[in-house]
Design a protein around this motif. Structure first.
Motif, PDB file in Angstrom:
ATOM      1  N   LEU A 198       3.341   0.834   0.760  1.00 29.18           N
ATOM      2  CA  LEU A 198       2.218   1.753   0.926  1.00 29.18           C
ATOM      3  C   LEU A 198       1.632   1.574   2.314  1.00 29.18           C
ATOM      4  O   LEU A 198       1.290   0.463   2.708  1.00 29.18           O
ATOM      5  N   ASP A 199       1.498   2.676   3.055  1.00 33.11           N
ATOM      6  CA  ASP A 199       0.819   2.658   4.349  1.00 33.11           C
ATOM      7  C   ASP A 199      -0.666   2.863   4.078  1.00 33.11           C
ATOM      8  O   ASP A 199      -1.052   3.851   3.456  1.00 33.11           O
ATOM      9  N   ASN A 224       7.986   1.827  11.029  1.00 27.33           N
ATOM     10  CA  ASN A 224       7.915   0.415  11.395  1.00 27.33           C
ATOM     11  C   ASN A 224       6.905  -0.331  10.530  1.00 27.33           C
ATOM     12  O   ASN A 224       7.153  -1.459  10.106  1.00 27.33           O
ATOM     13  N   ARG A 225       5.760   0.293  10.263  1.00 29.05           N
ATOM     14  CA  ARG A 225       4.761  -0.355   9.405  1.00 29.05           C
ATOM     15  C   ARG A 225       5.301  -0.551   7.993  1.00 29.05           C
ATOM     16  O   ARG A 225       5.076  -1.589   7.376  1.00 29.05           O
ATOM     17  N   LEU A 226       6.003   0.435   7.462  1.00 27.08           N
ATOM     18  CA  LEU A 226       6.498   0.353   6.090  1.00 27.08           C
ATOM     19  C   LEU A 226       7.753  -0.511   5.971  1.00 27.08           C
ATOM     20  O   LEU A 226       8.176  -0.826   4.867  1.00 27.08           O
ATOM     21  N   GLY A 227       8.339  -0.900   7.081  1.00 23.59           N
ATOM     22  CA  GLY A 227       9.559  -1.688   7.062  1.00 23.59           C
ATOM     23  C   GLY A 227       9.349  -3.170   6.854  1.00 23.59           C
ATOM     24  O   GLY A 227      10.287  -3.946   6.933  1.00 23.59           O
ATOM     25  N   SER A 228       8.138  -3.578   6.559  1.00 19.59           N
ATOM     26  CA  SER A 228       7.832  -4.994   6.357  1.00 19.59           C
ATOM     27  C   SER A 228       7.517  -5.247   4.890  1.00 19.59           C
ATOM     28  O   SER A 228       6.895  -4.419   4.221  1.00 19.59           O
ATOM     29  N   GLN A 237       6.863   4.720   0.751  1.00 20.81           N
ATOM     30  CA  GLN A 237       8.318   4.696   0.936  1.00 20.81           C
ATOM     31  C   GLN A 237       8.934   4.318  -0.398  1.00 20.81           C
ATOM     32  O   GLN A 237       8.459   3.404  -1.057  1.00 20.81           O
ATOM     33  N   GLY A 238       9.955   5.015  -0.800  1.00 24.33           N
ATOM     34  CA  GLY A 238      10.564   4.734  -2.090  1.00 24.33           C
ATOM     35  C   GLY A 238      11.282   3.400  -2.148  1.00 24.33           C
ATOM     36  O   GLY A 238      11.235   2.703  -3.148  1.00 24.33           O
ATOM     37  N   ALA A 239      11.929   3.027  -1.069  1.00 24.39           N
ATOM     38  CA  ALA A 239      12.762   1.821  -1.070  1.00 24.39           C
ATOM     39  C   ALA A 239      11.982   0.593  -0.624  1.00 24.39           C
ATOM     40  O   ALA A 239      11.196   0.654   0.313  1.00 24.39           O
ATOM     41  N   LEU A 240      12.222  -0.502  -1.314  1.00 20.90           N
ATOM     42  CA  LEU A 240      11.702  -1.796  -0.878  1.00 20.90           C
ATOM     43  C   LEU A 240      12.738  -2.418   0.045  1.00 20.90           C
ATOM     44  O   LEU A 240      13.924  -2.495  -0.302  1.00 20.90           O
ATOM     45  N   LEU A 241      12.303  -2.836   1.221  1.00 19.72           N
ATOM     46  CA  LEU A 241      13.187  -3.432   2.211  1.00 19.72           C
ATOM     47  C   LEU A 241      12.731  -4.849   2.503  1.00 19.72           C
ATOM     48  O   LEU A 241      11.540  -5.133   2.517  1.00 19.72           O
ATOM     49  N   ARG A 242      13.682  -5.737   2.772  1.00 17.73           N
ATOM     50  CA  ARG A 242      13.300  -7.070   3.228  1.00 17.73           C
ATOM     51  C   ARG A 242      13.026  -6.999   4.716  1.00 17.73           C
ATOM     52  O   ARG A 242      13.438  -6.070   5.408  1.00 17.73           O
TER      53      ARG A 242
END
Length: 87
Positions: A7-8, A27-31, A54-59
């Motif tokens: 969530l942003d 970039n903000r949601l990629g963490s 963002q739908g996907a959870l990323l490491r």
């Protein structure tokens, strides 16, 4: 029922126009620090108030050359855009 998604915390009241804006949000949601657990009702409220999810959870990135596919953990949300018209 709780679901997990990035969530942003910044809300938007307009459609994003520039690649810079989109890249900054991506970039903000990629963490993993943006991963949070919410109810479906809370998800609706966040969307209603202009928050981007963002739908996907990323490491987190382990090196600059990693792709999104390599960082993918899981996905609990899938988007369907139904307001477009086709001619």
């Amino acid at each position: 029922m709780n679901i997990m998604f990035p969530l942003d915390l910044q809300a938007f009241t307009y459609n994003l126009q520039s690649d810079f804006e989109v890249g900054t949000i991506r970039n903000r949601l990629g963490s993993s620090t943006t991963h949070s657990q919410h109810t479906l009702e809370q998800l609706g409220e966040h969307l209603h108030h202009g928050h981007i999810i963002q739908g996907a959870l990323l490491r987190d990135n382990q090196n600059v050359d990693e792709s999104t596919e390599e960082r993918f953990l899981e996905q609990q949300l899938f988007y369907v855009d139904i307001d477009n018209t086709y001619e």
